[in-house]
Design a protein around this motif. Structure first.
Motif, PDB file in Angstrom:
ATOM      1  N   MET A   1       0.835  -1.199   0.000  1.00 47.54           N
ATOM      2  CA  MET A   1       0.000   0.000   0.000  1.00 47.54           C
ATOM      3  C   MET A   1       0.869   1.248   0.000  1.00 47.54           C
ATOM      4  N   LYS A   2       0.519   2.201  -0.843  1.00 46.92           N
ATOM      5  CA  LYS A   2       1.299   3.423  -0.935  1.00 46.92           C
ATOM      6  C   LYS A   2       1.062   4.314   0.278  1.00 46.92           C
ATOM      7  N   ASN A   3       2.119   4.971   0.730  1.00 45.49           N
ATOM      8  CA  ASN A   3       2.024   5.911   1.837  1.00 45.49           C
ATOM      9  C   ASN A   3       2.065   7.332   1.314  1.00 45.49           C
ATOM     10  N   TYR A   4       1.225   8.188   1.907  1.00 46.49           N
ATOM     11  CA  TYR A   4       1.113   9.564   1.443  1.00 46.49           C
ATOM     12  C   TYR A   4       1.400  10.546   2.578  1.00 46.49           C
ATOM     13  N   ALA A   5       2.102  11.612   2.229  1.00 46.27           N
ATOM     14  CA  ALA A   5       2.349  12.714   3.158  1.00 46.27           C
ATOM     15  C   ALA A   5       1.752  13.993   2.581  1.00 46.27           C
ATOM     16  N   LEU A   6       1.150  14.780   3.436  1.00 41.06           N
ATOM     17  CA  LEU A   6       0.631  16.099   3.067  1.00 41.06           C
ATOM     18  C   LEU A   6       1.527  17.149   3.705  1.00 41.06           C
ATOM     19  N   VAL A   7       2.083  18.018   2.864  1.00 39.46           N
ATOM     20  CA  VAL A   7       2.945  19.105   3.342  1.00 39.46           C
ATOM     21  C   VAL A   7       2.293  20.430   2.970  1.00 39.46           C
ATOM     22  N   THR A   8       1.933  21.221   3.958  1.00 33.49           N
ATOM     23  CA  THR A   8       1.393  22.549   3.653  1.00 33.49           C
ATOM     24  C   THR A   8       2.549  23.547   3.539  1.00 33.49           C
ATOM     25  N   GLY A   9       2.279  24.645   2.859  1.00 36.20           N
ATOM     26  CA  GLY A   9       3.320  25.658   2.676  1.00 36.20           C
ATOM     27  C   GLY A   9       4.521  25.123   1.935  1.00 36.20           C
ATOM     28  N   ALA A  10       4.282  24.233   0.963  1.00 33.79           N
ATOM     29  CA  ALA A  10       5.391  23.550   0.292  1.00 33.79           C
ATOM     30  C   ALA A  10       6.129  24.427  -0.709  1.00 33.79           C
ATOM     31  N   SER A  11       5.624  25.624  -0.991  1.00 30.59           N
ATOM     32  CA  SER A  11       6.289  26.493  -1.957  1.00 30.59           C
ATOM     33  C   SER A  11       7.417  27.317  -1.340  1.00 30.59           C
ATOM     34  N   GLY A  12       7.466  27.422  -0.008  1.00 30.43           N
ATOM     35  CA  GLY A  12       8.533  28.168   0.658  1.00 30.43           C
ATOM     36  C   GLY A  12       9.789  27.346   0.802  1.00 30.43           C
ATOM     37  N   GLU A  13      10.869  27.992   1.222  1.00 32.92           N
ATOM     38  CA  GLU A  13      12.153  27.289   1.315  1.00 32.92           C
ATOM     39  C   GLU A  13      12.119  26.126   2.294  1.00 32.92           C
ATOM     40  N   ILE A  14      11.512  26.326   3.452  1.00 32.83           N
ATOM     41  CA  ILE A  14      11.422  25.238   4.423  1.00 32.83           C
ATOM     42  C   ILE A  14      10.482  24.156   3.913  1.00 32.83           C
ATOM     43  N   GLY A  15       9.373  24.550   3.333  1.00 29.55           N
ATOM     44  CA  GLY A  15       8.431  23.586   2.786  1.00 29.55           C
ATOM     45  C   GLY A  15       9.031  22.746   1.676  1.00 29.55           C
ATOM     46  N   GLN A  16       9.826  23.369   0.812  1.00 29.71           N
ATOM     47  CA  GLN A  16      10.483  22.626  -0.260  1.00 29.71           C
ATOM     48  C   GLN A  16      11.469  21.601   0.315  1.00 29.71           C
ATOM     49  N   ALA A  17      12.224  22.023   1.324  1.00 32.99           N
ATOM     50  CA  ALA A  17      13.183  21.113   1.945  1.00 32.99           C
ATOM     51  C   ALA A  17      12.467  19.934   2.600  1.00 32.99           C
ATOM     52  N   ILE A  18      11.328  20.200   3.247  1.00 33.60           N
ATOM     53  CA  ILE A  18      10.553  19.133   3.871  1.00 33.60           C
ATOM     54  C   ILE A  18      10.012  18.177   2.808  1.00 33.60           C
ATOM     55  N   ALA A  19       9.523  18.733   1.696  1.00 29.59           N
ATOM     56  CA  ALA A  19       9.013  17.896   0.612  1.00 29.59           C
ATOM     57  C   ALA A  19      10.106  16.963   0.092  1.00 29.59           C
ATOM     58  N   ARG A  20      11.305  17.484  -0.058  1.00 29.69           N
ATOM     59  CA  ARG A  20      12.415  16.641  -0.539  1.00 29.69           C
ATOM     60  C   ARG A  20      12.746  15.543   0.468  1.00 29.69           C
ATOM     61  N   GLU A  21      12.691  15.872   1.745  1.00 33.24           N
ATOM     62  CA  GLU A  21      12.959  14.876   2.773  1.00 33.24           C
ATOM     63  C   GLU A  21      11.903  13.772   2.739  1.00 33.24           C
ATOM     64  N   MET A  22      10.642  14.147   2.595  1.00 35.56           N
ATOM     65  CA  MET A  22       9.574  13.152   2.545  1.00 35.56           C
ATOM     66  C   MET A  22       9.689  12.281   1.290  1.00 35.56           C
ATOM     67  N   ALA A  23      10.040  12.898   0.178  1.00 31.34           N
ATOM     68  CA  ALA A  23      10.246  12.132  -1.055  1.00 31.34           C
ATOM     69  C   ALA A  23      11.399  11.152  -0.890  1.00 31.34           C
ATOM     70  N   ALA A  24      12.465  11.590  -0.216  1.00 29.03           N
ATOM     71  CA  ALA A  24      13.624  10.715   0.014  1.00 29.03           C
ATOM     72  C   ALA A  24      13.248   9.530   0.896  1.00 29.03           C
ATOM     73  N   GLN A  25      12.262   9.715   1.765  1.00 28.90           N
ATOM     74  CA  GLN A  25      11.792   8.612   2.608  1.00 28.90           C
ATOM     75  C   GLN A  25      10.767   7.733   1.896  1.00 28.90           C
ATOM     76  N   GLY A  26      10.442   8.084   0.650  1.00 27.98           N
ATOM     77  CA  GLY A  26       9.576   7.234  -0.157  1.00 27.98           C
ATOM     78  C   GLY A  26       8.099   7.553  -0.112  1.00 27.98           C
ATOM     79  N   TYR A  27       7.738   8.674   0.499  1.00 35.89           N
ATOM     80  CA  TYR A  27       6.329   9.041   0.558  1.00 35.89           C
ATOM     81  C   TYR A  27       5.866   9.659  -0.749  1.00 35.89           C
ATOM     82  N   ASN A  28       4.664   9.292  -1.189  1.00 37.97           N
ATOM     83  CA  ASN A  28       3.979  10.048  -2.219  1.00 37.97           C
ATOM     84  C   ASN A  28       3.451  11.316  -1.573  1.00 37.97           C
ATOM     85  N   LEU A  29       3.360  12.382  -2.354  1.00 40.30           N
ATOM     86  CA  LEU A  29       3.136  13.687  -1.748  1.00 40.30           C
ATOM     87  C   LEU A  29       1.902  14.420  -2.266  1.00 40.30           C
TER      88      LEU A  29
END
Length: 240
Positions: A1-29
């Motif tokens: 089963m696929k795992n999903y993460a929701l990241v709010t404020g993903a367009s800012g610098e911190i949000g982008q970094a968090i999105a990359r971290e979640m992607a590196a952990q294998g989460y669909n976003l």
């Protein structure tokens, strides 16, 4: 089963970094944004070969924002990261009712309402992780940032209370409380002010967005499986 993460404020610098971290952990976003669509589109392209990445637009500073966001979520969410970086500087006597309402909605009501809507599927599956990005000022308070300190402090208390409520359901709730981080949020500061602040920080520099996302990554990972209700400072020992 696929795992999903929701990241709010993903367009800012911190949000982008968090999105990359979640992607590196294998989460669909699911990546939320309000104004800067170009930034999240670049992330979507960057992740296209490794994960699913869907973009969601919503204004979380208004009452209907959480509902508009939640309606665009089509799968159960395993990780919810609430990251909205709007700040407010000024004397308490100069805060307008519109500014007060907008900040309370963005930093308190919207995360509360989104969690209400995301929780049923987490509780049903007996798993989930929620991480709030708060602030050093939510722990210590700051003169001329009373409104911002108030709502971030409320977020910290929400984390502590919610972690106790959800622990029996196997859901962990934590926060990362950054100090001053090198982002566009600090563009209003002069070179002299930036230098003076750096000198106040025991580590002698501002933090990086990736240092915030590393902390988020830890709190989401199995390495922190017994950590919940924790406010993790990322502040270079500033105002400890």
């Amino acid at each position: 089963m696929k795992n999903y993460a929701l990241v709010t404020g993903a367009s800012g610098e911190i949000g982008q970094a968090i999105a990359r971290e979640m992607a590196a952990q294998g989460y669909n976003l699911y990546l939320h944004y309000f104004r800067n669509k170009h930034a999240v589109e670049k992330l979507q392209i960057e992740f296209s070969s490794i994960i699913e990445c869907k973009l969601i637009k919503a204004n979380l500073a208004v009452q209907e924002g959480p509902r508009m966001l939640a309606e665009q979520i089509k799968t159960p969410i395993d990780v919810f990261i609430y990251n909205c970086g709007s700040s407010h500087t000024g004397l308490i006597t100069d805060v307008s009712e519109k500014e007060l309402d907008g900040m309370v909605q963005l930093q308190l009501k919207s995360p509360f309402q989104l969690i209400q809507q995301l929780l049923p599927s987490m509780i049903e599956r007996k798993k989930g992780s929620i991480v709030m990005i708060t602030s050093i000022w939510g722990q210590t308070g700051a003169s001329c940032e009373v409104l911002y300190s108030m709502v971030k402090g409320g977020m910290n208390t929400m984390v502590k209370a919610l972690s106790k409520e959800l622990a029996p359901s196997g859901i962990r709730v934590n926060a990362v409380a950054p100090g001053i981080i090198s982002t566009k949020m600090n563009e209003h500061l002069s070179e002299k002010e930036l230098e003076e602040i750096s000198e106040e920080i025991p580590l002698g520099r501002f933090g990086l967005p990736e240092e915030v996302s590393d902390a988020v990554g830890y709190l989401v990972s199995k390495k922190s499986s017994y950590v919940t209700g924790h406010i993790l400072p990322v502040n270079g020992a500033w105002y400890c």
